[in-house]
Write a protein that holds these residues in place. Structure first.
Motif, PDB file in Angstrom:
ATOM      1  N   ASP A 116       0.834  -1.207   0.000  1.00  0.00           N
ATOM      2  CA  ASP A 116       0.000   0.000   0.000  1.00  0.00           C
ATOM      3  C   ASP A 116       0.865   1.252   0.000  1.00  0.00           C
ATOM      4  O   ASP A 116       0.565   2.230  -0.698  1.00  0.00           O
ATOM      5  CB  ASP A 116      -0.942   0.004   1.205  1.00  0.00           C
ATOM      6  N   ASN A 132       0.900   4.136  -2.999  1.00  0.00           N
ATOM      7  CA  ASN A 132       0.551   5.522  -2.694  1.00  0.00           C
ATOM      8  C   ASN A 132       1.709   6.505  -2.825  1.00  0.00           C
ATOM      9  O   ASN A 132       1.467   7.708  -2.930  1.00  0.00           O
ATOM     10  CB  ASN A 132      -0.014   5.613  -1.270  1.00  0.00           C
ATOM     11  N   ASN A 133       2.953   6.027  -2.808  1.00  0.00           N
ATOM     12  CA  ASN A 133       4.097   6.937  -2.753  1.00  0.00           C
ATOM     13  C   ASN A 133       5.062   6.861  -3.926  1.00  0.00           C
ATOM     14  O   ASN A 133       5.833   7.800  -4.127  1.00  0.00           O
ATOM     15  CB  ASN A 133       4.881   6.696  -1.453  1.00  0.00           C
TER      16      ASN A 133
END
Length: 193
Positions: A123, A127-128
């Motif tokens: 995750d 997201n990054n």
């Protein structure tokens, strides 16, 4: 400094009176601080029994060491060497009977939350990190993969990494197979698949 807490860091989740009114994922996932804290529970055993319990033999101590150091991208790269679907496996793989079932910490307490850490890393990466991986040089061969379930998607991804031009054929409306049609949204959100 190692974390000798005999229990796993609890996974945040929706309150019962909230989740009974929606179909969103129940487990919320670790924060960065929680993930680092849980990763520090790993003893970095010499023989790595957790790895022998993993069907795809992820370098579990390797990725957990990076999480403990706060290097989540390096942790993802370790997982990605063996697993094409870490966000899925971190949510639905039966870790308690596989990798966590072999964890030495489980002898006198709770095993390290390996699945929870895998989910966190996947995750975090989604997201990054927004750069696409470098495309491998084409090898001039084409391959057709029949079925876009977990196995078909995994083999298609592995072949594409080797330079094959891959075409995936699927009879149903969307790719994902059992991941889309067999696992409820509150356990595995469709946007993760």
């Amino acid at each position: 400094m190692p974390n000798m807490d005999p229990k796993k860091c609890p996974m945040p989740s929706q309150e019962p009176n909230v989740r009974n009114k929606n179909f969103k994922e129940v487990a919320r996932g670790y924060t960065e601080e929680m993930a680092v804290n849980e990763a520090k529970r790993c003893l970095q055993c010499k023989n790595h029994p957790c790895r022998s319990g993993c069907p795809v033999e992820i370098d579990i101590p390797g990725f957990i060491k990076h999480v403990a150091e706060g290097d989540f991208e390096a942790a993802y790269n370790v997982i990605a060497q063996s697993s094409a679907l870490p966000a899925v496996c971190g949510r639905v793989c039966p870790q308690e009977h596989q990798c966590e079932g072999k964890c030495v910490r489980g002898i006198k307490g709770e095993a390290v939350g390996i699945g929870r850490l895998e989910r966190f890393v996947a995750d975090w990466y989604r997201n990054n990190v927004h750069t696409k991986p470098a495309a491998p040089a084409p090898n001039g061969h084409k391959v057709a993969v029949i079925g876009a379930g977990p196995s078909g998607l995994t083999v298609a991804g592995d072949l594409a990494k080797l330079g094959y031009k891959v075409t995936v054929y699927e009879a149903l409306h969307v790719a994902g197979g059992v991941l889309m049609y067999g696992i409820p949204e509150f356990r595995l959100p469709k946007d993760i698949v």
